[in-house]
Design an enzyme around this catalytic site. Sequence first.
Site, PDB file in Angstrom:
ATOM      1  N   ASN A   1       0.798  -1.140   0.016  1.00  0.00           N
ATOM      2  CA  ASN A   1      -0.115  -0.077   0.121  1.00  0.00           C
ATOM      3  C   ASN A   1       0.965   1.351  -0.011  1.00  0.00           C
ATOM      4  O   ASN A   1       2.071   1.492   0.191  1.00  0.00           O
ATOM      5  CB  ASN A   1      -1.032  -0.038   1.298  1.00  0.00           C
ATOM      6  CG  ASN A   1      -2.267   0.936   0.872  1.00  0.00           C
ATOM      7  OD1 ASN A   1      -2.205   1.558   0.171  1.00  0.00           O
ATOM      8  ND2 ASN A   1      -3.317   0.366   1.800  1.00  0.00           N
ATOM      9  N   ILE A   2       0.249   2.486  -0.007  1.00  0.00           N
ATOM     10  CA  ILE A   2       1.014   3.571  -0.204  1.00  0.00           C
ATOM     11  C   ILE A   2       1.409   3.870   1.132  1.00  0.00           C
ATOM     12  O   ILE A   2       0.623   3.689   2.288  1.00  0.00           O
ATOM     13  CB  ILE A   2       0.024   4.783  -0.577  1.00  0.00           C
ATOM     14  CG1 ILE A   2      -0.632   4.480  -1.756  1.00  0.00           C
ATOM     15  CG2 ILE A   2       0.523   6.397  -0.346  1.00  0.00           C
ATOM     16  CD1 ILE A   2      -1.858   5.500  -2.139  1.00  0.00           C
TER      17      ILE A   2
ATOM     18  N   THR B   1       9.797   2.052  -0.060  1.00  0.00           N
ATOM     19  CA  THR B   1      11.360   2.737  -0.570  1.00  0.00           C
ATOM     20  C   THR B   1      12.188   2.324   0.620  1.00  0.00           C
ATOM     21  O   THR B   1      13.392   2.197   0.285  1.00  0.00           O
ATOM     22  CB  THR B   1      10.674   4.377  -0.541  1.00  0.00           C
ATOM     23  OG1 THR B   1       9.690   4.447  -1.667  1.00  0.00           O
ATOM     24  CG2 THR B   1      12.060   5.076  -1.062  1.00  0.00           C
TER      25      THR B   1
ATOM     26  N   GLU C   1      10.541  -1.363  -7.136  1.00  0.00           N
ATOM     27  CA  GLU C   1       9.462  -0.662  -6.365  1.00  0.00           C
ATOM     28  C   GLU C   1       8.052  -1.012  -7.146  1.00  0.00           C
ATOM     29  O   GLU C   1       7.913  -0.062  -8.153  1.00  0.00           O
ATOM     30  CB  GLU C   1       9.758   0.521  -5.846  1.00  0.00           C
ATOM     31  CG  GLU C   1       8.649   0.934  -4.732  1.00  0.00           C
ATOM     32  CD  GLU C   1       9.209   2.417  -4.198  1.00  0.00           C
ATOM     33  OE1 GLU C   1      10.016   2.720  -4.554  1.00  0.00           O
ATOM     34  OE2 GLU C   1       8.220   2.845  -3.353  1.00  0.00           O
TER      35      GLU C   1
HETATM   36  N1  LIG Z   1       8.559   0.006   9.797  1.00  0.00           N
HETATM   37  C1  LIG Z   1       8.400   1.377   9.840  1.00  0.00           C
HETATM   38  N2  LIG Z   1       8.142   2.050  10.861  1.00  0.00           N
HETATM   39  C2  LIG Z   1       7.773   3.258  10.952  1.00  0.00           C
HETATM   40  N3  LIG Z   1       8.074   4.224  10.093  1.00  0.00           N
HETATM   41  C3  LIG Z   1       8.295   3.671   8.695  1.00  0.00           C
HETATM   42  C4  LIG Z   1       8.605   2.253   8.627  1.00  0.00           C
HETATM   43  N4  LIG Z   1       8.741   1.862   7.467  1.00  0.00           N
HETATM   44  C5  LIG Z   1       8.644   3.307   6.878  1.00  0.00           C
HETATM   45  N5  LIG Z   1       8.537   4.271   7.646  1.00  0.00           N
HETATM   46  C6  LIG Z   1       8.325   5.816   7.502  1.00  0.00           C
HETATM   47  O1  LIG Z   1       7.070   5.883   6.484  1.00  0.00           O
HETATM   48  C7  LIG Z   1       6.940   6.646   5.726  1.00  0.00           C
HETATM   49  C8  LIG Z   1       6.630   5.942   4.317  1.00  0.00           C
HETATM   50  O2  LIG Z   1       7.808   5.072   3.976  1.00  0.00           O
HETATM   51  P1  LIG Z   1       8.057   4.884   2.656  1.00  0.00           P
HETATM   52  O3  LIG Z   1       9.274   3.802   2.479  1.00  0.00           O
HETATM   53  O4  LIG Z   1       8.125   6.210   1.779  1.00  0.00           O
HETATM   54  O5  LIG Z   1       6.736   3.899   2.041  1.00  0.00           O
HETATM   55  P2  LIG Z   1       6.388   3.632   0.514  1.00  0.00           P
HETATM   56  O6  LIG Z   1       7.827   3.583  -0.360  1.00  0.00           O
HETATM   57  O7  LIG Z   1       5.704   2.400   0.610  1.00  0.00           O
HETATM   58  O8  LIG Z   1       5.501   4.630   0.127  1.00  0.00           O
HETATM   59  C9  LIG Z   1       8.360   7.437   5.595  1.00  0.00           C
HETATM   60  O9  LIG Z   1       8.244   8.426   6.277  1.00  0.00           O
HETATM   61  C10 LIG Z   1       9.258   6.317   6.235  1.00  0.00           C
HETATM   62  O10 LIG Z   1      10.255   6.684   6.949  1.00  0.00           O
HETATM   63  O1  LIG Z   2      -0.293   3.188 -10.373  1.00  0.00           O
HETATM   64  C1  LIG Z   2       0.010   4.106  -9.465  1.00  0.00           C
HETATM   65  C2  LIG Z   2       0.961   3.793  -8.616  1.00  0.00           C
HETATM   66  C3  LIG Z   2       1.094   4.757  -7.670  1.00  0.00           C
HETATM   67  N1  LIG Z   2       0.057   5.786  -7.519  1.00  0.00           N
HETATM   68  C4  LIG Z   2       0.436   6.891  -6.349  1.00  0.00           C
HETATM   69  C5  LIG Z   2       0.167   6.497  -4.953  1.00  0.00           C
HETATM   70  C6  LIG Z   2       1.096   7.222  -4.307  1.00  0.00           C
HETATM   71  O2  LIG Z   2       0.418   8.504  -4.050  1.00  0.00           O
HETATM   72  C7  LIG Z   2       2.135   7.437  -5.382  1.00  0.00           C
HETATM   73  C8  LIG Z   2       3.475   6.769  -5.021  1.00  0.00           C
HETATM   74  O3  LIG Z   2       3.062   5.540  -3.964  1.00  0.00           O
HETATM   75  P1  LIG Z   2       3.931   4.998  -3.015  1.00  0.00           P
HETATM   76  O4  LIG Z   2       3.273   3.803  -2.362  1.00  0.00           O
HETATM   77  O5  LIG Z   2       4.071   6.094  -2.087  1.00  0.00           O
HETATM   78  O6  LIG Z   2       5.381   4.621  -3.695  1.00  0.00           O
HETATM   79  O7  LIG Z   2       1.806   7.194  -6.408  1.00  0.00           O
HETATM   80  C9  LIG Z   2      -0.926   5.976  -8.349  1.00  0.00           C
HETATM   81  O8  LIG Z   2      -1.796   6.789  -8.109  1.00  0.00           O
HETATM   82  N2  LIG Z   2      -0.947   4.973  -9.422  1.00  0.00           N
END
Ligand SMILES: Nc1ncnc2c1ncn2[C@@H]1O[C@H](COP(=O)(O)OP(=O)(O)O)[C@@H](O)[C@H]1O
Ligand SMILES: O=c1ccn([C@H]2C[C@H](O)[C@@H](COP(=O)(O)O)O2)c(=O)[nH]1
Length: 254
Positions: free
Chosen positions: A54-55, A60, A129
């Site tokens: 999920n988002i 990352t 990713e």
């Molecule tokens: N296990 C965790 N516990 C707490 N915070 C986290 C954890 N993993 C990621 N975060 C924080 O949550 C936010 C979203 O993480 P991110 O890695 O960017 O997620 P994604 O790439 O899935 O959107 C960032 O601010 C990150 O530092």
């Molecule tokens: O196909 C897609 C993929 C991603 N998104 C949106 C969802 C988030 O707002 C950002 C990036 O996602 P992360 O989970 O933070 O990496 O892009 C979308 O709308 N459509």
Amino acid sequence: MSLSAAARACCRLLTVIRCPPVGSSSIMSRLLHSDGQVNGLKNKGKSTICVEGNIASGKTSCLEYFSNTANLEVMTEPVAKWRDVQGHNPLGLMYTDPTRWGLTLQTYVQLTMLDVHTKPSLSPVKMMERSIHSAKYIFVENLYKSGKMPEVDYVVLTEWFNWITKNIDLSVDLIVYLRTSPETCYQRLKMRCREEESVIPLEYLSAIHGLYEEWLIDRSSFPVPAPVLVIDADKSMEEMIQHYEENRGKILAA
Ligand SMILES: Nc1ncnc2c1ncn2[C@@H]1O[C@H](COP(=O)(O)OP(=O)(O)O)[C@@H](O)[C@H]1O
Ligand SMILES: O=c1ccn([C@H]2C[C@H](O)[C@@H](COP(=O)(O)O)O2)c(=O)[nH]1
């Protein structure tokens, strides 16, 4: 479709795209051999892992953690491009008016994910990713199912997706699913403070979660392109590192 028919289709596309957006010309050159054949061959002996979730589930952060691993190359989601394509912000536009801009964003997501899938990796293992599959099965599906994407937009995206996946080898060897509750993602999303996402309610994350669960856990919606390793990602960063170390062998053996 035969290779020569696919190559002719690609050539027609090249003619149509006279001013290709950033990245598309390099994709086309990768897809076409000098003899004009579509490249249906996978990088032999190399494997591809897609980290899904999920988002703000921590994808990352997961890639960052594995980025120091020998023989593994990480390729993050091209979010920066979605926020700025020649001065336009399709991600921001989509959150402002999904019905008007959903197709625009998802067309560009599909292109840029195709770019990542087909980018040759210098290492034996490529860790991506998300994927072109989740873009379609989760995000396009969510826009359509929630009534925010007109049927004609959905159908056009589906035709594109079907053509791409039928004619280009985008095979994946392992999906790592970072499984979280929508509530955890909501907290992390607020903490991350990405401007475009300030309008996202918990319900949106619940809908995305539901679609991920149907796809990767229940396996009741769309084809799952690879074995799935499920990691409980509702944990602290320290616990996640422990999970990653416990699963390092399985991940690298993909
Ligand atoms: N296990 C965790 N516990 C707490 N915070 C986290 C954890 N993993 C990621 N975060 C924080 O949550 C936010 C979203 O993480 P991110 O890695 O960017 O997620 P994604 O790439 O899935 O959107 C960032 O601010 C990150 O530092
Ligand atoms: O196909 C897609 C993929 C991603 N998104 C949106 C969802 C988030 O707002 C950002 C990036 O996602 P992360 O989970 O933070 O990496 O892009 C979308 O709308 N459509």
